[in-house]
Design a protein around this motif. Structure first.
Motif, PDB file in Angstrom:
ATOM      1  N   GLN A   1       0.819  -1.203   0.000  1.00  0.00           N
ATOM      2  CA  GLN A   1       0.000   0.000   0.000  1.00  0.00           C
ATOM      3  C   GLN A   1       0.857   1.258   0.000  1.00  0.00           C
ATOM      4  OE1 GLN A   1      -2.583  -0.592   3.452  1.00  0.00           O
ATOM      5  NE2 GLN A   1      -4.311  -0.838   2.060  1.00  0.00           N
ATOM      6  N   LEU A   2       0.368   2.253  -0.702  1.00  0.00           N
ATOM      7  CA  LEU A   2       1.008   3.562  -0.672  1.00  0.00           C
ATOM      8  C   LEU A   2       0.758   4.237   0.664  1.00  0.00           C
ATOM      9  CD1 LEU A   2       0.130   4.999  -4.198  1.00  0.00           C
ATOM     10  CD2 LEU A   2       2.406   4.420  -3.375  1.00  0.00           C
ATOM     11  N   THR A   3       1.802   4.874   1.182  1.00  0.00           N
ATOM     12  CA  THR A   3       1.688   5.609   2.439  1.00  0.00           C
ATOM     13  C   THR A   3       2.146   7.044   2.235  1.00  0.00           C
ATOM     14  OG1 THR A   3       3.929   4.978   3.110  1.00  0.00           O
ATOM     15  CG2 THR A   3       2.137   3.516   3.781  1.00  0.00           C
ATOM     16  N   GLY A   4       1.856   7.874   3.220  1.00  0.00           N
ATOM     17  CA  GLY A   4       2.316   9.250   3.174  1.00  0.00           C
ATOM     18  C   GLY A   4       1.252  10.208   2.677  1.00  0.00           C
ATOM     19  N   VAL A   5       1.669  11.438   2.430  1.00  0.00           N
ATOM     20  CA  VAL A   5       0.782  12.515   2.008  1.00  0.00           C
ATOM     21  C   VAL A   5       0.824  12.651   0.484  1.00  0.00           C
ATOM     22  CG1 VAL A   5       0.336  14.997   2.187  1.00  0.00           C
ATOM     23  CG2 VAL A   5       1.132  13.710   4.191  1.00  0.00           C
ATOM     24  N   ILE A   6      -0.310  12.898  -0.137  1.00  0.00           N
ATOM     25  CA  ILE A   6      -0.359  13.059  -1.595  1.00  0.00           C
ATOM     26  C   ILE A   6       0.411  14.319  -1.984  1.00  0.00           C
ATOM     27  CG2 ILE A   6      -1.850  13.380  -3.604  1.00  0.00           C
ATOM     28  CD1 ILE A   6      -4.072  11.964  -2.088  1.00  0.00           C
ATOM     29  N   PRO A   7       1.408  14.218  -2.855  1.00  0.00           N
ATOM     30  CA  PRO A   7       2.204  15.391  -3.246  1.00  0.00           C
ATOM     31  C   PRO A   7       1.389  16.404  -4.043  1.00  0.00           C
ATOM     32  CG  PRO A   7       3.295  13.323  -3.865  1.00  0.00           C
ATOM     33  CD  PRO A   7       1.889  12.986  -3.498  1.00  0.00           C
ATOM     34  N   THR A   8       1.581  17.670  -3.726  1.00  0.00           N
ATOM     35  CA  THR A   8       0.895  18.725  -4.473  1.00  0.00           C
ATOM     36  C   THR A   8       1.390  18.792  -5.910  1.00  0.00           C
ATOM     37  OG1 THR A   8       2.522  20.349  -3.729  1.00  0.00           O
ATOM     38  CG2 THR A   8       0.537  20.086  -2.388  1.00  0.00           C
ATOM     39  N   GLU A   9       2.592  18.237  -6.173  1.00  0.00           N
ATOM     40  CA  GLU A   9       3.164  18.274  -7.526  1.00  0.00           C
ATOM     41  C   GLU A   9       2.293  17.552  -8.551  1.00  0.00           C
ATOM     42  OE1 GLU A   9       6.488  18.800  -4.643  1.00  0.00           O
ATOM     43  OE2 GLU A   9       4.771  17.467  -4.839  1.00  0.00           O
ATOM     44  N   LEU A  10       1.454  16.645  -8.086  1.00  0.00           N
ATOM     45  CA  LEU A  10       0.594  15.929  -9.036  1.00  0.00           C
ATOM     46  C   LEU A  10      -0.352  16.890  -9.754  1.00  0.00           C
ATOM     47  CD1 LEU A  10      -0.346  12.658  -7.091  1.00  0.00           C
ATOM     48  CD2 LEU A  10       1.432  13.006  -8.800  1.00  0.00           C
ATOM     49  N   GLY A  11      -0.575  18.042  -9.161  1.00  0.00           N
ATOM     50  CA  GLY A  11      -1.432  19.033  -9.786  1.00  0.00           C
ATOM     51  C   GLY A  11      -0.854  19.652 -11.042  1.00  0.00           C
ATOM     52  N   SER A  12       0.404  19.344 -11.350  1.00  0.00           N
ATOM     53  CA  SER A  12       1.043  19.892 -12.549  1.00  0.00           C
ATOM     54  C   SER A  12       0.832  19.027 -13.785  1.00  0.00           C
ATOM     55  CB  SER A  12       2.547  20.067 -12.304  1.00  0.00           C
ATOM     56  OG  SER A  12       3.171  18.807 -12.104  1.00  0.00           O
ATOM     57  N   LEU A  13       0.183  17.868 -13.607  1.00  0.00           N
ATOM     58  CA  LEU A  13      -0.041  16.962 -14.736  1.00  0.00           C
ATOM     59  C   LEU A  13      -1.278  17.421 -15.504  1.00  0.00           C
ATOM     60  CD1 LEU A  13       0.652  13.585 -12.882  1.00  0.00           C
ATOM     61  CD2 LEU A  13       2.229  14.938 -14.278  1.00  0.00           C
ATOM     62  N   SER A  14      -1.095  18.413 -16.332  1.00  0.00           N
ATOM     63  CA  SER A  14      -2.213  19.126 -16.956  1.00  0.00           C
ATOM     64  C   SER A  14      -3.049  18.265 -17.896  1.00  0.00           C
ATOM     65  CB  SER A  14      -1.691  20.350 -17.714  1.00  0.00           C
ATOM     66  OG  SER A  14      -0.748  19.954 -18.694  1.00  0.00           O
ATOM     67  N   GLU A  15      -2.484  17.171 -18.406  1.00  0.00           N
ATOM     68  CA  GLU A  15      -3.224  16.315 -19.335  1.00  0.00           C
ATOM     69  C   GLU A  15      -3.842  15.100 -18.638  1.00  0.00           C
ATOM     70  OE1 GLU A  15      -3.712  17.085 -22.513  1.00  0.00           O
ATOM     71  OE2 GLU A  15      -2.618  18.957 -22.144  1.00  0.00           O
ATOM     72  N   LEU A  16      -3.708  15.027 -17.334  1.00  0.00           N
ATOM     73  CA  LEU A  16      -4.173  13.848 -16.598  1.00  0.00           C
ATOM     74  C   LEU A  16      -5.696  13.734 -16.666  1.00  0.00           C
ATOM     75  CD1 LEU A  16      -2.847  11.606 -14.859  1.00  0.00           C
ATOM     76  CD2 LEU A  16      -3.537  12.933 -12.849  1.00  0.00           C
ATOM     77  N   ARG A  17      -6.163  12.551 -17.022  1.00  0.00           N
ATOM     78  CA  ARG A  17      -7.590  12.303 -17.110  1.00  0.00           C
ATOM     79  C   ARG A  17      -8.091  11.380 -16.002  1.00  0.00           C
ATOM     80  NH1 ARG A  17      -8.606  11.310 -23.629  1.00  0.00           N
ATOM     81  NH2 ARG A  17      -7.725  13.311 -24.330  1.00  0.00           N
TER      82      ARG A  17
END
Length: 383
Positions: free
Chosen positions: A41-57
Motif C-alpha cells: 500500500q502507498l503511504t504518506g501525504v499526496i504530493p501537491t506536484e501531481l497538480g502539474s499533470l495538466s493532461e491527466l484524465r
C-alpha cells in the motif's frame, strides 16, 4: 498530441512522495493508477506536484494508506475526469476547486473527510458516479440536487452526518443504478423514486425518515418500475402505515428486503410470496399483526426470515418447511436459539413443521409472538 502513460507501481514503490517525484516528470501523462493490499500500500501525504499533470484524465489511488488531505492543486488538473481516492486515511474537507473540473467520477468514500460538500461539486452536470460515503461530512442536500447532476448512475452519501430531507428533485435521476443514503441523519418524507428503471440498490436505512403515519410508505409502489432491483433497505427509520401489497410486484431479481425497526402495522401481505429469489427478509420490530403468510413457503431461496417482536398470531404455516436453505428463522420477541440437531431430537413425526427446513448451522427463535401457543404441543422447549 498527448503521451498516454499508465503507471502500475510495484511493492517497493510504496511511498507516495517517491511516486510523486516520478510522475511530476511526465507533464503529458493521462492516467495514473495504483491500488494494492497490505504490504504494497502507498503511504504518506499526496504530493501537491501531481497538480502539474495538466493532461491527466484518470487519477486512482484506491485502497491505500494515504494520509493528509486532498491537495487543492488538483484544481489545476483541467483534463481530469476520474478521481478515485476511496478507502484511504485522508482527512480535512473536500477542496472547493474540484467543482471547477469536468469530473464524471469522484470516489472519496471510506476516509476521514469532514466539513461540507462544496456546492460547486454538486453542480457538475458531468458527474456519473459520486461517492463520499463513510466519512464525517455534514450539511444538507440542496433542493435542486436532482436537476444539477441529472446523469448520475451511482450516488452514495451513507455513513455521514447529513441532516434534513431527501430532495424530491432526485426523481429526475432516471439513469440511477445505486442510491446509498444509509446511516446518516436524514429526516422528513421519502420522495418518489419511480422514474429509475435501472435502479439495483436502494438503501435509506438508519435515518429519521417518516413520521409514523399512513402516508410514509407512498414511495414504495412506484419502485415496482425498477425491474432490476436487487436490494431494498429502509430499516431503522420512523416509517409507519401498512406495508403496501404492491411489494409483491417488486422485481423478481430482489434478493434483500429490509423493513425492520420501523412503525409499520397491519397484516403482512401474502403477495410477498411472489418474490421468488428473495434471500433475506427482515421485518422485525414493527407492529405487524395477523398471521404469518403461508406464501413465505414459496421463497425457496430464503436464507433468513426475521419477524420477531411484532403482534403476529395464529398458527405457524407448515409451508415454512419448504424452505430448505433457511439458516435463520426468528418469529418471536426474545433472542435465543437452538440448533437443528436439538430441534430434530425433540420434534416428533406428527410435527415435521420446520425440521426439514433448518440445516446444521441454523438458529430458530420463536419467542413470544401469539402464534407460539399453537405450537407448544409439538415444539421442543426453548431453554
Amino acid at each position: 498530441m498527448s503521451l498516454v502513460l499508465h503507471y502500475d507501481f510495484g511493492p517497493i514503490m510504496n511511498n507516495i512522495i517517491r511516486v510523486g517525484s516520478i510522475l511530476s516528470q511526465h507533464e503529458y501523462m493521462e492516467s495514473v493508477g495504483y491500488s494494492c493490499k497490505d504490504e504494497c500500500q502507498l503511504t504518506g501525504v499526496i504530493p501537491t506536484e501531481l497538480g502539474s499533470l495538466s493532461e491527466l484524465r484518470v487519477l486512482s489511488f484506491l485502497k491505500n494508506a494515504l494520509s493528509g488531505n486532498v491537495p487543492s492543486s488538483f484544481g489545476n488538473l483541467s483534463s481530469l475526469q476520474v478521481l478515485e481516492l476511496a478507502e484511504n486515511n485522508l482527512g480535512e474537507s473536500i477542496p472547493k476547486v474540484l467543482g471547477s473540473l469536468t469530473l464524471n467520477t469522484i470516489a472519496v468514500g471510506g476516509n476521514r473527510l469532514s466539513g461540507t460538500i462544496p456546492p460547486s461539486l454538486l453542480n457538475l452536470s458531468s458527474l456519473i458516479q459520486f461517492d463520499v460515503g463513510g466519512n464525517q461530512i455534514q450539511g444538507s442536500l440542496p433542493a435542486d440536487l436532482g436537476l444539477t447532476i441529472p446523469n448520475l448512475q451511482f450516488f452514495s452519501i451513507g455513513m455521514n452526518q447529513f441532516v434534513g430531507p431527501i430532495p424530491p428533485s432526485v426523481s429526475n435521476w432516471t439513469t440511477l443504478e445505486v442510491i446509498q443514503f444509509g446511516k446518516t441523519k436524514l429526516s422528513g418524507k421519502v420522495p418518489s423514486f419511480g422514474n429509475m428503471p435501472k435502479l439495483r440498490y436502494f438503501s435509506i436505512f438508519y435515518n429519521h425518515l417518516g413520521s409514523g403515519n399512513s402516508e410514509d410508505l407512498s414511495f414504495v409502489c412506484p419502485l415496482t418500475n425498477s425491474t432490476a432491483l436487487k436490494s431494498f433497505r429502509i430499516d431503522r427509520n420512523r416509517l409507519g402505515g401498512a406495508l403496501p401489497r404492491c411489494i409483491g410486484n417488486f422485481s423478481s431479481t430482489l434478493r434483500s428486503l429490509g423493513v425492520n425497526e420501523n412503525l409499520m402495522s397491519g397484516e403482512i401481505s401474502g403477495e410477498i410470496g411472489n418474490l421468488v429469489n428473495l434471500e433475506v427478509s427482515d421485518m422485525y420490530l414493527n407492529k405487524f399483526s395477523g398471521e404469518v403468510p403461508s406464501n413465505f413457503g414459496n421463497l425457496q431461496n430464503l436464507v433468513g426470515l426475521q419477524l420477531i417482536d411484532n403482534n403476529l398470531e395464529g398458527k405457524i404455516p407448515t409451508s415454512l418447511g419448504n424452505l430448505t436453505k433457511l439458516i435463520r428463522l426468528s418469529l418471536g420477541l426474545r433472542h435465543f436459539g437452538i440448533s437443528s440437531k436439538k430441534w430434530r431430537s425433540h420434534s416428533n413425526s406428527s410435527s415435521p413443521l420446520l425440521s426439514n427446513a433448518i440445516n446444521s448451522d441454523s438458529i430458530v427463535d420463536l419467542g413470544y409472538n401469539s402464534c407460539l401457543r399453537d405450537f407448544q404441543d409439538t415444539a421442543p422447549p426453548l431453554v
